[in-house]
Motif scaffolding. Structure first.
Motif, PDB file in Angstrom:
ATOM      1  N   VAL A 376      -3.418  -1.051  -4.984  1.00  0.00           N
ATOM      2  CA  VAL A 376      -2.415  -1.175  -3.872  1.00  0.00           C
ATOM      3  C   VAL A 376      -1.068  -0.304  -4.028  1.00  0.00           C
ATOM      4  O   VAL A 376      -0.301  -0.822  -4.839  1.00  0.00           O
ATOM      5  CB  VAL A 376      -2.366  -2.480  -3.037  1.00  0.00           C
ATOM      6  CG1 VAL A 376      -1.255  -2.244  -1.895  1.00  0.00           C
ATOM      7  CG2 VAL A 376      -3.666  -2.973  -2.736  1.00  0.00           C
ATOM      8  N   ALA A 377      -0.684   0.780  -3.322  1.00  0.00           N
ATOM      9  CA  ALA A 377       0.541   1.243  -3.334  1.00  0.00           C
ATOM     10  C   ALA A 377       1.076   1.217  -2.163  1.00  0.00           C
ATOM     11  O   ALA A 377       0.557   1.844  -1.053  1.00  0.00           O
ATOM     12  CB  ALA A 377       0.701   2.475  -4.085  1.00  0.00           C
ATOM     13  N   PRO A 378       2.444   0.692  -1.721  1.00  0.00           N
ATOM     14  CA  PRO A 378       3.367   0.363  -2.713  1.00  0.00           C
ATOM     15  C   PRO A 378       3.088  -1.122  -3.418  1.00  0.00           C
ATOM     16  O   PRO A 378       2.119  -1.872  -2.823  1.00  0.00           O
ATOM     17  CB  PRO A 378       4.626   0.208  -1.747  1.00  0.00           C
ATOM     18  CG  PRO A 378       4.117   0.156  -0.530  1.00  0.00           C
ATOM     19  CD  PRO A 378       3.048   0.876  -0.429  1.00  0.00           C
ATOM     20  N   LYS A 379       3.547  -1.543  -4.100  1.00  0.00           N
ATOM     21  CA  LYS A 379       3.198  -2.599  -5.131  1.00  0.00           C
ATOM     22  C   LYS A 379       3.304  -3.968  -4.192  1.00  0.00           C
ATOM     23  O   LYS A 379       4.468  -4.042  -3.328  1.00  0.00           O
ATOM     24  CB  LYS A 379       4.162  -2.901  -6.302  1.00  0.00           C
ATOM     25  CG  LYS A 379       3.676  -1.935  -7.188  1.00  0.00           C
ATOM     26  CD  LYS A 379       2.656  -2.171  -8.204  1.00  0.00           C
ATOM     27  CE  LYS A 379       2.145  -1.334  -9.343  1.00  0.00           C
ATOM     28  NZ  LYS A 379       0.886  -1.588  -9.793  1.00  0.00           N
ATOM     29  N   LEU A 380       2.262  -4.731  -4.197  1.00  0.00           N
ATOM     30  CA  LEU A 380       2.255  -6.031  -3.625  1.00  0.00           C
ATOM     31  C   LEU A 380       2.106  -7.263  -4.722  1.00  0.00           C
ATOM     32  O   LEU A 380       1.137  -7.475  -5.281  1.00  0.00           O
ATOM     33  CB  LEU A 380       1.478  -6.115  -2.569  1.00  0.00           C
ATOM     34  CG  LEU A 380       1.212  -7.671  -1.838  1.00  0.00           C
ATOM     35  CD1 LEU A 380       2.673  -7.902  -1.187  1.00  0.00           C
ATOM     36  CD2 LEU A 380       0.280  -7.817  -0.982  1.00  0.00           C
TER      37      LEU A 380
END
Ligand SMILES: Cc1cc2nc3c(=O)[nH]c(=O)nc-3n(C[C@H](O)[C@H](O)[C@H](O)COP(=O)(O)OP(=O)(O)OC[C@H]3O[C@@H](n4cnc5c(N)ncnc54)[C@H](O)[C@@H]3O)c2cc1C
Length: 430
Positions: A376-380
């Motif tokens: 997943v981008a942006p980072k979670l």
């Protein structure tokens, strides 16, 4: 430009990550800009205002497991010793020394601090490094191009990564609004007001540390029997030997275990277990008993609350009904509490990364080395769900220094190479 990390909640994890980023910058090292969004105040959940305690209960883990623990940084090549030395200036002991409490604490035999004292320590750290706090409750998380947008009532904060912290909402209750059913927050509100609880048969739902703190308080009230309801076979004591503790402080080798072995280790050491101190008090009080089962629903009838319990007996589901004068719902902690905050675009993005529907299990199994959801981008970043994949100490206070390394060392994407790599390039070798 350094990537921006938005942290939801200025609790132990938010303070730990923001403090290490500030120390890195003091050293002249690039680090993500950490902005913490907090709905109440720094360390609110460790004081009465947060609804999880009255502040007078004692910390279960040792306070030396502070924001820098275990002081084994691996973030800046050849300067990790310096980083650790600087972090010790923000340690529990440095706090005691700087506030004139150190000798007293040692002479008293290093007692576990109250939650309130722990909150004062976290606030001292936050003030010492001047962490950046935006006041407001996060209402929604959406996607804005290749960044997250974190919405409060007043602002929208754009960030290259979001880290979710905290146990969720203490106001949750199985029968909201009923005077004979208290949520965690309602229970602690009464305790903080010194309101005496008077009831014959009391039920406490939940077998974890939250329920343990409430039992510790309930002893002081006028109650005849206290029934602790949890799905486990009995009320387990947390193993606090060297071998169990090291699993929490040092997850080396954790990923080498099978999923089944990891689940087993977590069930034995963390989930639904009471600390040895609370167990001692429990054993000494003959008003306490344990009832095995999962509460399915609650209905008020004849001046009592009737709880329906489901129990698994040798593969067969058994349903039983029990009546209580007062029910305290201590099952509030929920690692998935943030899901309702996710907008449809955020949900779609995460499901794309997961390659399937968003479930708790899928999230847990997808957490990578940097404590973020892989793909997943942006980072979670979801440290609360990273126990299974990365080590049982990450969701709690057991290795906050290591947690900070993992998060701050993450690769935030094309525009922001991992700080670790940048530091290797830019820092003179020692
Ligand atoms: C009673 C109790 C005792 C515990 N004792 C221990 C212990 O001794 N040792 C241990 O390792 N663990 C303990 N735990 C577990 C503990 O929750 C975690 O270890 C640790 O607090 C997690 O830190 P955190 O930063 O994730 O959350 P917290 O320190 O709880 O901070 C979360 C913060 O988020 C804020 N917040 C929540 N929702 C929002 C929102 N929507 N927008 C903005 N801000 C928000 C809250 O106000 C809070 O300040 C205990 C938990 C409880 C409930």
């Amino acid at each position: 430009m350094s990537p921006r990390l938005a942290v939801i909640g200025a609790g132990a994890k938010g303070v730990a990550v923001a403090a290490k980023a500030a120390v890195l910058r003091d050293m002249g090292v690039d680090a993500p800009e950490v902005v913490v969004v907090e709905r109440a105040e720094v360390a609110a959940n460790w004081a009465a205002v947060g609804g999880w305690t009255d502040g007078q209960q004692r910390l279960g883990t040792s306070p030396e497991k502070d924001i820098g623990f275990p002081y084994r940084s691996s973030l800046v090549r050849r300067r990790n010793a310096e980083l650790d030395e600087r972090m010790t200036r923000l340690s529990w002991q440095s706090y005691l020394i700087s506030t004139g409490q150190f000798a007293d604490w040692v002479d008293r035999g290093r007692p576990a601090p109250t939650h309130l004292r722990w909150s004062q320590y976290l606030r001292w750290v936050a003030d010492s490094v001047g962490i950046s706090v935006v006041t407001g409750e996060v209402q929604r998380i959406s996607v804005d191009g290749d960044r997250w947008a974190v919405h409060t009532d007043e602002t929208v904060l754009c960030a290259d990564g979001v880290m979710v912290t905290g146990p969720g909402q203490a106001e949750r209750s199985i029968l909201p609004g009923h005077p004979r059913v208290l949520s965690i927050a309602q229970f602690w509100h009464r305790a903080a007001e010194h309101e005496r609880i008077s009831a014959e048969r009391v039920a406490v739902i939940g077998g974890g540390e939250t329920a343990a703190s409430m039992l510790n308080e309930l002893f002081r009230h006028r109650v005849s029997t206290i029934t602790v309801i949890s799905p486990s076979v009995t009320l387990f004591t947390r193993g606090e030997s060297f071998f169990e503790n090291t699993l929490f402080s040092d997850p080396t080798g954790w990923t080498g275990l099978t999923l089944e072995e990891r689940r087993d280790a977590m069930a034995r050491t963390d989930r639904g277990v009471f600390s040895a101190r609370v167990q001692d008090a429990l054993l000494a009080d003959d008003r306490i008993r344990h009832l095995r089962g999962r509460v399915a629903h609650a209905v008020p009838r004849d001046g009592r609350i009737r709880l329906t319990l489901n129990t698994d007996r040798g593969g067969e589901r058994l349903e039983t009904v029990h009546g209580f004068d007062l029910v305290i719902d201590g099952s509030g902690a929920d690692a998935l509490w943030f899901l309702p905050l996710l907008g449809q675009d955020a949900l779609d993005l995460i499901e794309l990364g997961l390659g399937g529907p968003l479930t708790g299990e899928a999230l847990e199994e997808s957490i990578g080395y940097d404590l973020a959801v892989a793909g997943v981008a942006p980072k979670l970043f979801l440290p609360g769900l990273s126990g299974l994949n990365q080590g049982p100490g990450f969701p709690n206070l057991s290795c906050l220094g290591l947690l900070s390394d993992r998060v701050l060392g993450a690769d935030f994407g094309a525009g922001h190479p991992a700080p670790l790599r940048r530091n290797v390039e830019r820092q003179p070798l020692r």
